[in-house]
Design a protein around this motif. Structure first.
Motif, short mmCIF file in Angstrom:
data_model
loop_
_atom_site.label_atom_id
_atom_site.label_comp_id
_atom_site.label_asym_id
_atom_site.label_seq_id
_atom_site.Cartn_x
_atom_site.Cartn_y
_atom_site.Cartn_z
N GLY A 270 -1.83 -1.95 19.94
CA GLY A 270 -0.48 -1.66 20.41
C GLY A 270 0.31 -2.92 20.73
N GLU A 271 -0.37 -3.90 21.32
CA GLU A 271 0.31 -5.16 21.61
C GLU A 271 0.73 -5.87 20.33
N LEU A 272 0.02 -5.60 19.25
CA LEU A 272 0.37 -6.19 17.95
C LEU A 272 1.29 -5.28 17.14
N ALA A 273 1.69 -4.15 17.76
CA ALA A 273 2.58 -3.17 17.11
C ALA A 273 1.98 -2.60 15.83
N ARG A 274 0.66 -2.49 15.78
CA ARG A 274 0.00 -1.86 14.64
C ARG A 274 -0.24 -0.39 15.00
N TRP A 275 0.84 0.37 14.94
CA TRP A 275 0.82 1.71 15.51
C TRP A 275 -0.13 2.66 14.78
N ALA A 276 -0.17 2.58 13.47
CA ALA A 276 -1.00 3.53 12.71
C ALA A 276 -2.48 3.36 13.06
N THR A 277 -2.95 2.12 13.09
CA THR A 277 -4.36 1.89 13.43
C THR A 277 -4.62 2.14 14.91
N MET A 278 -3.62 1.91 15.75
CA MET A 278 -3.77 2.26 17.17
C MET A 278 -4.00 3.75 17.32
N LEU A 279 -3.19 4.55 16.63
CA LEU A 279 -3.33 6.00 16.73
C LEU A 279 -4.66 6.48 16.16
N GLN A 280 -5.16 5.80 15.13
CA GLN A 280 -6.47 6.15 14.59
C GLN A 280 -7.56 5.97 15.64
N ALA A 281 -7.48 4.86 16.38
CA ALA A 281 -8.47 4.61 17.44
C ALA A 281 -8.37 5.68 18.52
N LEU A 282 -7.16 6.04 18.89
CA LEU A 282 -6.98 7.07 19.92
C LEU A 282 -7.44 8.43 19.42
N ASP A 283 -7.16 8.74 18.16
CA ASP A 283 -7.60 10.02 17.59
C ASP A 283 -9.12 10.14 17.61
N ALA A 284 -9.81 9.01 17.46
CA ALA A 284 -11.27 9.04 17.44
C ALA A 284 -11.85 9.54 18.76
N LEU A 285 -11.10 9.37 19.85
CA LEU A 285 -11.57 9.84 21.15
C LEU A 285 -11.74 11.36 21.16
N SER A 286 -10.88 12.04 20.43
CA SER A 286 -10.90 13.51 20.43
C SER A 286 -12.05 14.08 19.61
N THR A 287 -12.71 13.26 18.83
CA THR A 287 -13.81 13.75 17.98
C THR A 287 -15.17 13.40 18.54
N MET A 288 -15.22 12.83 19.74
CA MET A 288 -16.50 12.42 20.30
C MET A 288 -17.30 13.64 20.76
N PRO A 289 -18.63 13.53 20.78
CA PRO A 289 -19.47 14.69 21.13
C PRO A 289 -19.20 15.23 22.53
N SER A 290 -18.87 14.35 23.48
CA SER A 290 -18.53 14.79 24.83
C SER A 290 -17.14 14.28 25.17
N GLU A 291 -16.40 15.06 25.95
CA GLU A 291 -15.00 14.74 26.20
C GLU A 291 -14.86 13.53 27.12
N PRO A 292 -14.23 12.45 26.65
CA PRO A 292 -14.04 11.26 27.47
C PRO A 292 -12.78 11.37 28.35
N THR A 293 -12.91 12.04 29.47
CA THR A 293 -11.74 12.43 30.26
C THR A 293 -10.85 11.26 30.64
N ARG A 294 -11.45 10.21 31.21
CA ARG A 294 -10.64 9.07 31.66
C ARG A 294 -10.01 8.34 30.48
N GLN A 295 -10.76 8.25 29.39
CA GLN A 295 -10.20 7.54 28.23
C GLN A 295 -9.07 8.35 27.58
N LEU A 296 -9.18 9.67 27.60
CA LEU A 296 -8.08 10.49 27.07
C LEU A 296 -6.82 10.33 27.92
N ALA A 297 -7.00 10.12 29.23
CA ALA A 297 -5.83 9.85 30.09
C ALA A 297 -5.18 8.52 29.69
N SER A 298 -6.00 7.53 29.37
CA SER A 298 -5.47 6.25 28.90
C SER A 298 -4.76 6.43 27.56
#
Length: 536
Positions: A270-298
């Motif tokens: 995000g600091e490098l304004a690489r929005w597409a790859t940033m969103l890919q990293a964030l999307d990966a949080l939603s596919t994890m085996p257990s819900e990463p509550t604090r990281q999803l808040a971030s």
């Protein structure tokens, strides 16, 4: 005849109701599972042992609860992990085992940080030592207090405690304790000063743990390295360690660290304004085996930042909620990071009072020169008179504060941060505002473009896209100028000399131009200009 796997024997014993056999064999099977990075299988076996070990000695049960709690934390079963630790603490308290209590309390504190309650738990752990300082428990308690103080922005205090943790670990003679205390002390030292030596020391701790086959001891320092690199503006280091760590942790069921690393990678992108790859990293949080509550808040906070920059959504109550989430420890971002993002969003809304309030609040919470520089620039943009700083600021921050906006912008471009370069150019003259417009546009920051347009209109100046409306390729005046120079075969240094701009600035203009024209190589520009001229 080959011996059956221990795990199979455990399940046979459980089915037959042989609780003593389950209690004896399940921890052995769990260790075998951990040896092949099967953390979830180890958790199931430890749960089974405890379910059949109701009559086991309290000290043995407490030890197994500690072991289970750490594995549960690694797979993000946070509530169950804390419950296991609290049960272990109660058992040890009943036994009068002060050092044992200290170890469990310290582990709980480190799992809860940056929650404000973590520091109180670390202090309770230290008190439970009852003066027994040459033990692994003491090393863990001092490490917990060090890391919670560092996360609270009290790095100088944390440094002394990190060193004490190392002394206790060395006096105990426990190799695992030395490994853990050493990595935390290196992390705290790095929080104080971003030297190559400090980064290398923490990287050595990671390499040592990996060589020893201790994935859990390698993974957490990866998070610390990524976090501290962010706090010092070392984005290339963030991308390097997260790139290494994400795959490493995914292969070993270390979900918690995996999630932490994804958030830190997304922050850097995000600091490098690489929005597409940033969103890919964030999307990966939603596919994890257990819900990463604090990281999803971030993740929600980082998505809100992008929405604010794009002009999609940016309301004050949402940002206030994000800041409160970080302050309450319900996000894995320290509150200062949330305050910086909230200040940016408030500036885009034109709410300068909130910008100044966020900056002042954040400055009181961090000793990091980089983060202080980020906060100070928002306070200055809000019209506030900056207080003196005893800390040496980074080059782009220092240049901006003394009015050298061109040097600041070039320093940001050298760091591959076009968005920050655009912010710096807002302090400049009319050509600088036009350049800021182009940089904001290139990263899709439409809300910031609107602010620049308004400033230019107030100055009676037509925006930089007046020329683009009549250009056959929709190019701005500056883009057309660079395109012509590329068509002539000039290199970036030659263009920089011709336009009196830095090579970094020219490199970004060239990249943006090629993307706009849909070209891959600069050698294709001449033909594209000729095609447009022939069609006109």
């Amino acid at each position: 005849m080959p011996r059956p796997p221990v795990a199979r024997l455990v399940h046979h014993a459980a089915a037959a109701g042989l609780s003593d056999a389950v209690w004896a064999l399940a921890p052995v099977a769990a260790a075998e599972a951990e040896a092949v990075a099967a953390t979830r299988a180890a958790v199931q076996l430890l749960r089974l042992a405890l379910a059949h070990g109701g009559d086991a000695p309290a000290a043995e049960r407490a030890a197994l609860l500690d072991r289970l709690a750490l594995r549960l934390y690694n797979i993000q079963a946070m509530d169950e992990s804390e419950a296991a630790l609290r049960e272990a603490i109660a058992l040890k308290q009943a036994l009068g085992d002060g050092p044992g209590q200290a170890a469990s309390l310290a582990q709980l504190a480190m799992q809860r940080t940056p929650d404000p309650a973590a520091l109180a738990l670390a202090e309770e752990a230290e008190a439970a030592l009852d003066g027994q300082l040459d033990t692994p428990a003491a090393a863990l308690a001092f490490s917990a207090r060090a890391i919670t103080l560092a996360n609270a922005g009290r790095s100088a205090e944390a440094l002394a405690l990190g060193r004490q943790a190392v002394r206790s670990a060395e006096a105990s003679g426990d190799a695992d304790s030395r490994l853990r205390a050493g990595s935390i002390a290196a992390s705290v030292a790095l929080s104080v000063a971003a030297t190559d030596e400090a980064f290398d020391a923490l990287q050595r701790c990671i390499s040592e743990a990996m060589a020893a086959g201790r994935a859990d001891r390698a993974a957490v320092p990866m998070v610390n390295l990524a976090s501290l690199a962010l706090h010092h503006g070392e984005l290339a280091r963030v991308l390097a360690v997260t790139g290494q760590g994400i795959a490493y942790c995914a292969d070993r069921d270390l979900d918690m660290v995996h999630a932490h690393l994804l958030v830190r990678r997304a922050l850097a992108l995000g600091e490098l304004a690489r929005w597409a790859t940033m969103l890919q990293a964030l999307d990966a949080l939603s596919t994890m085996p257990s819900e990463p509550t604090r990281q999803l808040a971030s993740a929600a906070m980082l998505r809100a930042r992008l929405d604010a920059l794009r002009g999609v959504a940016n309301d004050a109550p949402t940002w206030q909620a994000h800041v409160e989430t970080a302050q309450q420890g319900r996000s894995d971002l320290v509150p200062v990071c949330a305050l910086i993002l909230a200040a940016e969003a408030a500036w885009l809304r034109g709410d300068m009072g909130t910008v100044a309030a966020c900056a002042q609040q954040g400055l009181a919470q961090t000793e990091s020169p980089w983060l202080q520089g980020q906060l100070r620039q928002w306070w200055r943009r809000a019209g506030g008179a900056l207080p003196p700083t005893a800390l040496p600021l980074a080059a782009p921050h220092q240049a901006a504060e003394i009015g050298q906006w061109r040097s600041a912008a070039d320093a940001w471009l050298a760091r591959d941060s076009p968005l920050e370069a655009a912010w710096a150019l807002l302090d400049g003259d009319e050509p600088a505002l036009r350049e800021a417009w182009q940089l904001f546009s290139s990263v899709g920051a439409d809300a910031a473009v609107a602010v620049v347009r308004q400033r230019l209109q107030q100055a009676g100046v037509r925006g930089p896209y007046g020329h683009a409306r009549s250009d056959p390729l929709g190019l701005t005046r500056r883009e057309r100028q660079i395109a012509q120079l590329l068509a002539e075969g000039l290199s970036n240094p030659q263009i920089a000399e011709r336009l009196h701009r830095s090579e970094c600035t020219v490199a970004h203009h060239v990249s943006a131009l090629l993307a706009k024209l849909g070209l891959r190589q600069r050698s294709q520009v001449a033909a594209r200009l000729q095609q447009a001229a022939d069609a006109a």
